[in-house]
Design an enzyme around this catalytic site. Structure first.
Site, mmCIF file in Angstrom:
data_model
loop_
_atom_site.group_PDB
_atom_site.id
_atom_site.type_symbol
_atom_site.label_atom_id
_atom_site.label_comp_id
_atom_site.label_asym_id
_atom_site.label_seq_id
_atom_site.Cartn_x
_atom_site.Cartn_y
_atom_site.Cartn_z
ATOM 1 N N SER A 111 66.936 51.539 109.887
ATOM 2 C CA SER A 111 65.800 50.657 109.610
ATOM 3 C C SER A 111 65.646 49.638 110.735
ATOM 4 C CB SER A 111 66.000 49.974 108.246
ATOM 5 O OG SER A 111 64.820 49.348 107.824
ATOM 6 N N ASN A 112 64.921 48.566 110.480
ATOM 7 C CA ASN A 112 64.700 47.517 111.483
ATOM 8 C C ASN A 112 64.473 46.195 110.752
ATOM 9 O OD1 ASN A 112 61.700 46.979 111.092
ATOM 10 N ND2 ASN A 112 61.699 49.189 111.399
#
Ligand code: CTP
Ligand code: CA
Length: 226
Positions: free
Chosen positions: A33-34
């Site tokens: 993810s980020n």
């Protein structure tokens, strides 16, 4: 500032906003993810709703309350985001893609938790669909707006993205400015069009960036033939 704008000037318009990160699961307990906070997209959704638009907010996992009057659809992966956005975009006048879509997902999602193995590990990833580009191929009257964070050659790269994705404009920012971008309450963006014309906005609250974005989109919609 807001009092200077005509109220309810987006009445009758359907707006779709995507926000936050996506999660690309490797197995049931791990994902890629980020750090996208979702604040920019939520600000756009809230501003549009307050100006009278019918707003659908497609959101990845974020820690934010749904703005009043906004219809929220929660998603996790880029594929889920794509389905939700493409579906709600059918009837939309404006689509704003603030979501930080993961470019790749695992080639194979393990159904059971993977045990630790050797000292190194290779994960095969496959490319996710480009949602903004997909919307751009069958654009109709819709106005399409993207966001891009670049570390270098920002205007050039953002203009290239606007061209490739058939977006009306891209709001470009840089990850290095303190208090802006990931997680911050302010943003300092440059509006970039496909032909390379660009306009740097001052540092503003994300809400004020949202208001200006909506002003631009509204002007573009008003100039389009029925
Ligand atoms: N975007 C999208 N679908 C993707 C990737 C990006 O719709 N699979 C959208 C983003 O929401 C954003 C815009 O495209 O509005 C630009 O995102 P960015 O990551 O900068 O574009 P990419 O084409 O993925 O370019 P890069 O290789 O620089 O990551
Ligand atoms: Ca990307």
């Amino acid at each position: 500032m807001q009092l200077l704008r005509p109220r309810q000037d987006l009445t009758g318009l359907k707006v779709v906003v995507s926000a936050g990160p996506t999660r690309e699961y490797l197995d049931p307990v791990r994902f890629v993810s980020n750090p996208s906070s979702g604040k920019m997209g939520f600000a756009v959704a809230q501003a549009a709703a307050e100006r009278g638009a019918e707003v659908t907010l497609v959101s990845g996992p974020v820690n934010l309350a749904t703005p009043r009057g906004v219809q929220r659809v929660n998603i996790e992966s880029a594929l889920e985001l794509r389905d939700a956005v493409v579906q709600s975009a059918q009837a939309a006048d404006l689509v704003v893609m603030t979501a930080a879509v993961a470019d790749y997902r695992a080639a194979e999602v393990k159904t059971e938790k993977e045990a630790k193995g050797g000292d190194t590990k290779t994960i095969e990833l496959v490319k996710n669909p480009d949602i903004l580009a997909e919307l751009g191929t069958d654009k109709g009257r819709r106005v399409l707006v993207g966001f891009a964070m670049e570390t270098h050659a920002g205007v050039e790269r953002a203009a290239d993205k606007a061209r490739r994705k058939n977006a009306d404009f891209i709001l470009l920012n840089y990850p290095t400015q303190e208090g802006t971008a990931f997680g911050g309450d302010d943003n300092q963006v440059t509006l970039v069009q496909a032909d390379g014309t660009h306009e740097a906005w001052p540092r503003l609250s994300k809400r004020e960036v949202a208001e200006r974005l909506l002003d631009r989109a509204r002007a573009l919609l008003a100039a389009r033939p029925e």
